[in-house]
Design a protein around this motif. Structure first.
Motif, PDB file in Angstrom:
ATOM      1  N   GLN A   9       0.825  -1.202   0.000  1.00  0.00           N
ATOM      2  CA  GLN A   9       0.000   0.000   0.000  1.00  0.00           C
ATOM      3  C   GLN A   9       0.864   1.259   0.000  1.00  0.00           C
ATOM      4  O   GLN A   9       0.540   2.234  -0.685  1.00  0.00           O
ATOM      5  N   ILE A  10       1.971   1.234   0.730  1.00  0.00           N
ATOM      6  CA  ILE A  10       2.868   2.391   0.768  1.00  0.00           C
ATOM      7  C   ILE A  10       3.527   2.591  -0.600  1.00  0.00           C
ATOM      8  O   ILE A  10       3.647   3.720  -1.087  1.00  0.00           O
ATOM      9  N   SER A  11       3.919   1.513  -1.253  1.00  0.00           N
ATOM     10  CA  SER A  11       4.500   1.614  -2.598  1.00  0.00           C
ATOM     11  C   SER A  11       3.487   2.180  -3.595  1.00  0.00           C
ATOM     12  O   SER A  11       3.828   3.026  -4.435  1.00  0.00           O
ATOM     13  N   GLU A  12       2.258   1.714  -3.501  1.00  0.00           N
ATOM     14  CA  GLU A  12       1.199   2.230  -4.378  1.00  0.00           C
ATOM     15  C   GLU A  12       0.932   3.701  -4.086  1.00  0.00           C
ATOM     16  O   GLU A  12       0.654   4.481  -5.009  1.00  0.00           O
ATOM     17  N   LEU A  13       1.028   4.075  -2.831  1.00  0.00           N
ATOM     18  CA  LEU A  13       0.838   5.467  -2.441  1.00  0.00           C
ATOM     19  C   LEU A  13       1.893   6.365  -3.096  1.00  0.00           C
ATOM     20  O   LEU A  13       1.579   7.431  -3.621  1.00  0.00           O
ATOM     21  N   VAL A  14       3.139   5.934  -3.081  1.00  0.00           N
ATOM     22  CA  VAL A  14       4.206   6.711  -3.715  1.00  0.00           C
ATOM     23  C   VAL A  14       3.880   6.921  -5.195  1.00  0.00           C
ATOM     24  O   VAL A  14       4.005   8.035  -5.717  1.00  0.00           O
ATOM     25  N   ALA A  15       3.428   5.882  -5.873  1.00  0.00           N
ATOM     26  CA  ALA A  15       3.090   5.991  -7.295  1.00  0.00           C
ATOM     27  C   ALA A  15       1.922   6.954  -7.517  1.00  0.00           C
ATOM     28  O   ALA A  15       1.959   7.782  -8.439  1.00  0.00           O
ATOM     29  N   ARG A  16       0.902   6.883  -6.672  1.00  0.00           N
ATOM     30  CA  ARG A  16      -0.248   7.794  -6.811  1.00  0.00           C
ATOM     31  C   ARG A  16       0.167   9.241  -6.596  1.00  0.00           C
ATOM     32  O   ARG A  16      -0.234  10.134  -7.342  1.00  0.00           O
ATOM     33  N   LEU A  17       0.973   9.465  -5.563  1.00  0.00           N
ATOM     34  CA  LEU A  17       1.396  10.836  -5.274  1.00  0.00           C
ATOM     35  C   LEU A  17       2.341  11.363  -6.349  1.00  0.00           C
ATOM     36  O   LEU A  17       2.314  12.555  -6.671  1.00  0.00           O
ATOM     37  N   ALA A  18       3.139  10.498  -6.937  1.00  0.00           N
ATOM     38  CA  ALA A  18       4.020  10.915  -8.029  1.00  0.00           C
ATOM     39  C   ALA A  18       3.186  11.384  -9.224  1.00  0.00           C
ATOM     40  O   ALA A  18       3.561  12.335  -9.913  1.00  0.00           O
ATOM     41  N   ALA A  19       2.064  10.741  -9.459  1.00  0.00           N
ATOM     42  CA  ALA A  19       1.179  11.165 -10.546  1.00  0.00           C
ATOM     43  C   ALA A  19       0.496  12.490 -10.218  1.00  0.00           C
ATOM     44  O   ALA A  19       0.279  13.321 -11.097  1.00  0.00           O
ATOM     45  N   ARG A  20       0.189  12.711  -8.949  1.00  0.00           N
ATOM     46  CA  ARG A  20      -0.481  13.951  -8.536  1.00  0.00           C
ATOM     47  C   ARG A  20       0.465  15.130  -8.423  1.00  0.00           C
ATOM     48  O   ARG A  20       0.030  16.275  -8.495  1.00  0.00           O
ATOM     49  N   PHE A  21       1.748  14.857  -8.203  1.00  0.00           N
ATOM     50  CA  PHE A  21       2.747  15.912  -8.034  1.00  0.00           C
ATOM     51  C   PHE A  21       3.866  15.707  -9.061  1.00  0.00           C
ATOM     52  O   PHE A  21       4.997  15.401  -8.698  1.00  0.00           O
ATOM     53  N   PRO A  22       3.572  15.899 -10.347  1.00  0.00           N
ATOM     54  CA  PRO A  22       4.566  15.608 -11.381  1.00  0.00           C
ATOM     55  C   PRO A  22       5.786  16.532 -11.348  1.00  0.00           C
ATOM     56  O   PRO A  22       6.821  16.196 -11.926  1.00  0.00           O
ATOM     57  N   ASP A  23       5.681  17.670 -10.677  1.00  0.00           N
ATOM     58  CA  ASP A  23       6.820  18.588 -10.591  1.00  0.00           C
ATOM     59  C   ASP A  23       7.844  18.158  -9.544  1.00  0.00           C
ATOM     60  O   ASP A  23       8.928  18.731  -9.474  1.00  0.00           O
ATOM     61  N   LEU A  24       7.494  17.165  -8.733  1.00  0.00           N
ATOM     62  CA  LEU A  24       8.406  16.649  -7.720  1.00  0.00           C
ATOM     63  C   LEU A  24       8.947  15.299  -8.174  1.00  0.00           C
ATOM     64  O   LEU A  24       8.253  14.553  -8.861  1.00  0.00           O
ATOM     65  N   THR A  25      10.156  14.984  -7.775  1.00  0.00           N
ATOM     66  CA  THR A  25      10.731  13.705  -8.185  1.00  0.00           C
ATOM     67  C   THR A  25      10.114  12.558  -7.384  1.00  0.00           C
ATOM     68  O   THR A  25       9.689  12.739  -6.236  1.00  0.00           O
ATOM     69  N   VAL A  26      10.090  11.396  -8.012  1.00  0.00           N
ATOM     70  CA  VAL A  26       9.587  10.198  -7.333  1.00  0.00           C
ATOM     71  C   VAL A  26      10.447   9.911  -6.113  1.00  0.00           C
ATOM     72  O   VAL A  26       9.933   9.504  -5.061  1.00  0.00           O
ATOM     73  N   ARG A  27      11.733  10.163  -6.243  1.00  0.00           N
ATOM     74  CA  ARG A  27      12.638   9.929  -5.110  1.00  0.00           C
ATOM     75  C   ARG A  27      12.265  10.807  -3.913  1.00  0.00           C
ATOM     76  O   ARG A  27      12.182  10.321  -2.785  1.00  0.00           O
ATOM     77  N   PHE A  28      12.014  12.090  -4.167  1.00  0.00           N
ATOM     78  CA  PHE A  28      11.633  12.998  -3.077  1.00  0.00           C
ATOM     79  C   PHE A  28      10.313  12.559  -2.460  1.00  0.00           C
ATOM     80  O   PHE A  28      10.182  12.507  -1.233  1.00  0.00           O
ATOM     81  N   ILE A  29       9.345  12.237  -3.305  1.00  0.00           N
ATOM     82  CA  ILE A  29       8.039  11.796  -2.800  1.00  0.00           C
ATOM     83  C   ILE A  29       8.201  10.528  -1.968  1.00  0.00           C
ATOM     84  O   ILE A  29       7.618  10.404  -0.886  1.00  0.00           O
TER      85      ILE A  29
END
Length: 84
Positions: A9-29
């Motif tokens: 669920q936490i991994s899926e959360l990172v992916a969802r938030l990366a889609a919602r915040f495209p200006d931020l890096t996946v690593r930072f999220i």
């Protein structure tokens, strides 16, 4: 909820938030999400932790975006020549 379910669920959360915040890096999220998740270590009731991590992480990321936008606006304002 098992540990692996929660991690999924936490991994899926990172992916969802990366889609919602495209200006931020996946690593930072991911760092934000995993940092918030670590704050819940040791809690016995795990059922709602992914939801809490999501809400707290979203607030943090929104603040980051607001800060970045304000900094860019200030930079643009300071670079604009003034008219006398």
């Amino acid at each position: 909820m098992t540990h692996s379910d929660e991690e999924q669920q936490i991994s899926e959360l990172v992916a969802r938030l990366a889609a919602r915040f495209p200006d931020l890096t996946v690593r930072f999220i991911g760092e934000v999400v995993h940092g918030v998740h670590r704050d819940f270590e040791g809690h016995r009731v795990r059922e709602f932790i992914p939801l809490l991590v999501e809400r707290i992480s979203e607030r943090h990321l929104h603040r980051r975006m607001d800060y970045a936008t304000a900094a860019m606006d200030l930079d643009a304002l300071l670079r604009t020549p003034t008219r006398a």
